[in-house]
Scaffold this motif. Structure first.
Motif, PDB file in Angstrom:
ATOM      1  N   ASP A  87      60.159 -12.244   2.033  1.00 59.18           N
ATOM      2  CA  ASP A  87      60.304 -13.194   0.937  1.00 59.18           C
ATOM      3  C   ASP A  87      61.364 -12.731  -0.054  1.00 59.18           C
ATOM      4  O   ASP A  87      62.147 -13.535  -0.580  1.00 59.18           O
ATOM      5  CB  ASP A  87      58.969 -13.385   0.212  1.00 59.18           C
ATOM      6  N   ARG A  88      61.392 -11.412  -0.314  1.00 66.67           N
ATOM      7  CA  ARG A  88      62.382 -10.860  -1.236  1.00 66.67           C
ATOM      8  C   ARG A  88      63.792 -11.029  -0.676  1.00 66.67           C
ATOM      9  O   ARG A  88      64.728 -11.381  -1.405  1.00 66.67           O
ATOM     10  CB  ARG A  88      62.079  -9.388  -1.500  1.00 66.67           C
ATOM     11  N   ILE A  89      63.950 -10.786   0.621  1.00 67.12           N
ATOM     12  CA  ILE A  89      65.260 -10.934   1.259  1.00 67.12           C
ATOM     13  C   ILE A  89      65.721 -12.382   1.200  1.00 67.12           C
ATOM     14  O   ILE A  89      66.889 -12.668   0.901  1.00 67.12           O
ATOM     15  CB  ILE A  89      65.206 -10.438   2.724  1.00 67.12           C
ATOM     16  N   ARG A  90      64.820 -13.319   1.468  1.00 68.63           N
ATOM     17  CA  ARG A  90      65.185 -14.740   1.424  1.00 68.63           C
ATOM     18  C   ARG A  90      65.607 -15.154   0.015  1.00 68.63           C
ATOM     19  O   ARG A  90      66.547 -15.938  -0.158  1.00 68.63           O
ATOM     20  CB  ARG A  90      64.003 -15.592   1.893  1.00 68.63           C
ATOM     21  N   ARG A  91      64.913 -14.630  -1.009  1.00 71.04           N
ATOM     22  CA  ARG A  91      65.264 -14.969  -2.384  1.00 71.04           C
ATOM     23  C   ARG A  91      66.656 -14.440  -2.739  1.00 71.04           C
ATOM     24  O   ARG A  91      67.462 -15.151  -3.352  1.00 71.04           O
ATOM     25  CB  ARG A  91      64.223 -14.395  -3.345  1.00 71.04           C
ATOM     26  N   ILE A  92      66.937 -13.216  -2.327  1.00 66.07           N
ATOM     27  CA  ILE A  92      68.249 -12.626  -2.615  1.00 66.07           C
ATOM     28  C   ILE A  92      69.339 -13.385  -1.871  1.00 66.07           C
ATOM     29  O   ILE A  92      70.418 -13.664  -2.420  1.00 66.07           O
ATOM     30  CB  ILE A  92      68.276 -11.133  -2.228  1.00 66.07           C
ATOM     31  N   GLU A  93      69.068 -13.740  -0.612  1.00 66.37           N
ATOM     32  CA  GLU A  93      70.065 -14.482   0.171  1.00 66.37           C
ATOM     33  C   GLU A  93      70.322 -15.861  -0.433  1.00 66.37           C
ATOM     34  O   GLU A  93      71.462 -16.355  -0.396  1.00 66.37           O
ATOM     35  CB  GLU A  93      69.596 -14.607   1.613  1.00 66.37           C
ATOM     36  N   ALA A  94      69.284 -16.482  -1.002  1.00 72.29           N
ATOM     37  CA  ALA A  94      69.475 -17.771  -1.680  1.00 72.29           C
ATOM     38  C   ALA A  94      70.375 -17.601  -2.899  1.00 72.29           C
ATOM     39  O   ALA A  94      71.254 -18.440  -3.163  1.00 72.29           O
ATOM     40  CB  ALA A  94      68.123 -18.350  -2.085  1.00 72.29           C
ATOM     41  N   ASN A  95      70.174 -16.519  -3.639  1.00 69.25           N
ATOM     42  CA  ASN A  95      71.041 -16.237  -4.789  1.00 69.25           C
ATOM     43  C   ASN A  95      72.466 -15.951  -4.349  1.00 69.25           C
ATOM     44  O   ASN A  95      73.426 -16.310  -5.045  1.00 69.25           O
ATOM     45  CB  ASN A  95      70.494 -15.050  -5.579  1.00 69.25           C
ATOM     46  N   MET A  96      72.610 -15.301  -3.198  1.00 69.57           N
ATOM     47  CA  MET A  96      73.948 -15.028  -2.669  1.00 69.57           C
ATOM     48  C   MET A  96      74.703 -16.318  -2.385  1.00 69.57           C
ATOM     49  O   MET A  96      75.906 -16.419  -2.639  1.00 69.57           O
ATOM     50  CB  MET A  96      73.849 -14.191  -1.387  1.00 69.57           C
ATOM     51  N   VAL A  97      73.988 -17.311  -1.850  1.00 72.23           N
ATOM     52  CA  VAL A  97      74.618 -18.607  -1.569  1.00 72.23           C
ATOM     53  C   VAL A  97      75.097 -19.264  -2.862  1.00 72.23           C
ATOM     54  O   VAL A  97      76.212 -19.805  -2.932  1.00 72.23           O
ATOM     55  CB  VAL A  97      73.636 -19.535  -0.821  1.00 72.23           C
ATOM     56  N   LEU A  98      74.273 -19.203  -3.896  1.00 73.34           N
ATOM     57  CA  LEU A  98      74.659 -19.785  -5.182  1.00 73.34           C
ATOM     58  C   LEU A  98      75.893 -19.095  -5.751  1.00 73.34           C
ATOM     59  O   LEU A  98      76.816 -19.747  -6.243  1.00 73.34           O
ATOM     60  CB  LEU A  98      73.495 -19.683  -6.171  1.00 73.34           C
ATOM     61  N   VAL A  99      75.884 -17.768  -5.691  1.00 73.41           N
ATOM     62  CA  VAL A  99      77.017 -17.004  -6.221  1.00 73.41           C
ATOM     63  C   VAL A  99      78.273 -17.281  -5.407  1.00 73.41           C
ATOM     64  O   VAL A  99      79.365 -17.444  -5.959  1.00 73.41           O
ATOM     65  CB  VAL A  99      76.697 -15.489  -6.222  1.00 73.41           C
ATOM     66  N   LYS A 100      78.115 -17.349  -4.086  1.00 71.74           N
ATOM     67  CA  LYS A 100      79.264 -17.623  -3.229  1.00 71.74           C
ATOM     68  C   LYS A 100      79.849 -19.002  -3.513  1.00 71.74           C
ATOM     69  O   LYS A 100      81.076 -19.190  -3.505  1.00 71.74           O
ATOM     70  CB  LYS A 100      78.840 -17.512  -1.762  1.00 71.74           C
TER      71      LYS A 100
END
Length: 212
Positions: free
Chosen positions: A134-147
């Motif tokens: 769940d933590r990895i998915r949350r970080i990856e979602a933030n990565m998409v926003l930042v990208k």
């Protein structure tokens, strides 16, 4: 053979092949003229063996030990057999719980929690794994926003620059400096998130292999 030929023959991805090389499981020769890796039939056979063992979820450290003669297939397969037997038992318990939940016709508030057997050992292990996922998915979602923020910054810069050009005004250098600083900040933040994801995945992999 080059790595594309190896991908085609073995069905493994280039990233997997490179990883096994980094872990010391595969030692292709180097072309003296261009320093490119050159793979032979022995490398192909090694990769096919690795692929089979990874399919059986044998950890990389165990495969390395097998290659070095530090353990035997009987010992490794015995560990995997015990592991899969325990997993089958756990999955059967979870399957029975699924059937009970389906038959209960309860809503969320009326759902009764039923733990599988094993003194909470399964729950304890899975809780940590699920939390990491769940933590990895949350970080990856933030990565998409930042990208996605990077193209928006470029678009905003281009829009302001175009507006100044149309108005025949001098484009302020301060705006360029601010844009560069913001772009670098966003990019650095994305790199930090990516590093965090890599660490979480490595920690999850190490935890999995240590329990095996």
């Amino acid at each position: 053979m080059n790595i594309k030929d190896v991908e085609r023959i073995t069905g493994l991805k280039k990233a997997n092949i490179r990883y096994y090389e980094q872990e010391g499981l595969l030692q292709p020769k180097r072309n003296r003229q261009n320093n490119y890796r050159e793979y032979d039939q022995q490398n192909i056979e090694t990769l096919e063996r690795i692929k089979l063992l990874r399919l059986l979820e044998v950890p990389v450290c165990q495969i390395r030990a097998l290659q070095r003669g530090e353990t035997t297939f009987h010992e490794v397969m015995d560990l995997q057999e015990k592991k899969f037997t325990e997993e089958i038992k756990e999955k059967k318990e979870l399957l029975e719980i699924c059937k009970l939940v389906k038959m209960s016709n309860s809503n969320f508030e009326g759902l009764t929690v039923t733990e599988p057997e094993g003194n909470g050992k399964y729950w304890s292990r899975m809780n940590g794994k699920i939390l990491r996922q769940d933590r990895i998915r949350r970080i990856e979602a933030n990565m998409v926003l930042v990208k996605n923020a990077l193209p928006l910054l470029m678009l905003s810069y281009w829009s302001v620059w175009t507006a100044y050009q149309i108005g025949d005004h001098q484009f302020p250098a301060e705006f360029t400096v601010v844009y560069i600083v913001l772009t670098l900040a966003v990019f650095c933040f994305w790199c930090l998130l990516r590093l965090k994801v890599s660490r979480e995945k490595c920690a999850c992999m190490n935890k999995t292999e240590s329990t095996e």
